[in-house]
Design a protein around this motif. Structure first.
Motif, mmCIF file in Angstrom:
data_model
loop_
_atom_site.group_PDB
_atom_site.id
_atom_site.type_symbol
_atom_site.label_atom_id
_atom_site.label_comp_id
_atom_site.label_asym_id
_atom_site.label_seq_id
_atom_site.Cartn_x
_atom_site.Cartn_y
_atom_site.Cartn_z
ATOM 1 N N LYS A 63 0.817 -1.215 0.000
ATOM 2 C CA LYS A 63 0.000 0.000 0.000
ATOM 3 C C LYS A 63 0.852 1.267 0.000
ATOM 4 O O LYS A 63 0.321 2.376 0.039
ATOM 5 C CB LYS A 63 -0.945 -0.010 1.213
ATOM 6 C CG LYS A 63 -1.928 -1.179 1.208
ATOM 7 C CD LYS A 63 -2.802 -1.168 2.444
ATOM 8 C CE LYS A 63 -3.650 -2.431 2.548
ATOM 9 N NZ LYS A 63 -4.511 -2.682 1.393
ATOM 10 N N ASN A 83 -0.861 4.818 -1.138
ATOM 11 C CA ASN A 83 -1.952 4.599 -2.083
ATOM 12 C C ASN A 83 -3.254 5.065 -1.441
ATOM 13 O O ASN A 83 -3.957 4.299 -0.797
ATOM 14 C CB ASN A 83 -2.045 3.123 -2.475
ATOM 15 C CG ASN A 83 -3.149 2.867 -3.498
ATOM 16 O OD1 ASN A 83 -3.822 3.784 -3.947
ATOM 17 N ND2 ASN A 83 -3.341 1.614 -3.859
ATOM 18 N N ASP A 86 -6.590 3.255 -1.991
ATOM 19 C CA ASP A 86 -6.772 1.920 -1.438
ATOM 20 C C ASP A 86 -7.881 1.970 -0.386
ATOM 21 O O ASP A 86 -7.869 2.822 0.506
ATOM 22 C CB ASP A 86 -5.461 1.443 -0.807
ATOM 23 C CG ASP A 86 -5.565 0.033 -0.267
ATOM 24 O OD1 ASP A 86 -5.178 -0.899 -0.979
ATOM 25 O OD2 ASP A 86 -6.034 -0.138 0.874
#
Length: 248
Positions: A63, A83, A86
């Motif tokens: 991530k 991210n 996410d």
């Protein structure tokens, strides 16, 4: 300072560890550039095995939240590498109290995407897709205040518009930030009066799409988002003032 560990673990221990550490990172308990404690220290604190920790580290690495540096350890990466689309990262942000900067950034993204999506839907949506937008709006009207239906129907309204663009990238992006939308709607619709006040704005967006008027749909969506942003930020400020008052 010792971080208090939340009680209640899911069946997947490494997912629970990823949640614990991920929440610490997004809330700034572990700051960007900081090396987090080694496996032995965290394992003892959380009472989990090294195997579970390593699996959790893999999740956080994927991530973009952490990186391992040979002979140095594991450190938190700068936020620019996280991210933010996410779903779990977004959930971790909303499980804590999101900052005003975080909310502003999220609304800025919505303001770049959703007015254009409403305009595209006004031009491209099929009759069936327009009917789906209306159905989602009617469900919003019928939702019982104070229930999850308030939030779920609101999300479906916005997703129906994204699907009406017939642009697969728009739809995919909407699916990616559903978690963020749920968190935002929990904040902006926390008061029954705020939710009821938002209905005319949603209906105005629908009318712009139904009447095949792209610029009207764009304007109404932009206006709706502007009002929602102010409500969310005002609610967050009220909560902060309440915390300060309790602490005095």
């Amino acid at each position: 300072m010792v971080k208090q560990v939340r009680e209640g673990r899911p069946r997947s221990v490494h997912a629970w560890v990823a949640y614990e550490l991920g929440t610490r990172i997004v809330t700034g308990y572990y700051t960007p550039g900081e090396y987090i404690p080694n496996e032995a220290t965290i394992g003892e604190e959380l009472k989990v095995s090294r195997t579970a920790l390593r699996e959790a580290f893999k999740i956080l690495t994927a991530k973009g939240l952490i990186e391992s540096r040979p002979k140095l350890g594991t450190r938190v990466r700068p936020r620019e590498f996280w991210n933010m689309f996410d779903s779990e990262v977004l959930r971790w942000c909303f499980d804590s109290t999101p900052s005003p900067e975080f909310l502003r950034s999220l609304f800025e993204v919505r303001e770049m995407i959703e007015p254009t999506s409403a305009a595209l839907a006004a031009k491209r949506a099929t009759d069936e897709q327009i009917a789906a937008v209306e159905e989602a709006y009617r469900a919003m009207e019928a939702a019982e205040p104070g229930t999850d239906q308030v939030i779920l129907t609101d999300i479906e309204f916005h997703m129906a518009i994204l699907r009406g663009t017939n642009n697969e990238f728009m739809v995919s992006l909407g699916e990616s930030i559903k978690t963020a939308l749920m968190g935002l709607f929990r904040i902006s619709s926390s008061k029954e009066s705020a939710y009821q006040a938002s209905l005319p704005g949603h209906y105005a967006v629908f009318l712009g799409i139904r009447d095949r008027d792209p610029e009207r749909a764009r304007f109404e969506m932009k206006s709706l988002l502007s009002k929602s942003s102010r409500k969310a930020l005002d609610h967050l400020a009220e909560e902060e003032r309440g915390k300060v008052g309790e602490a005095v």
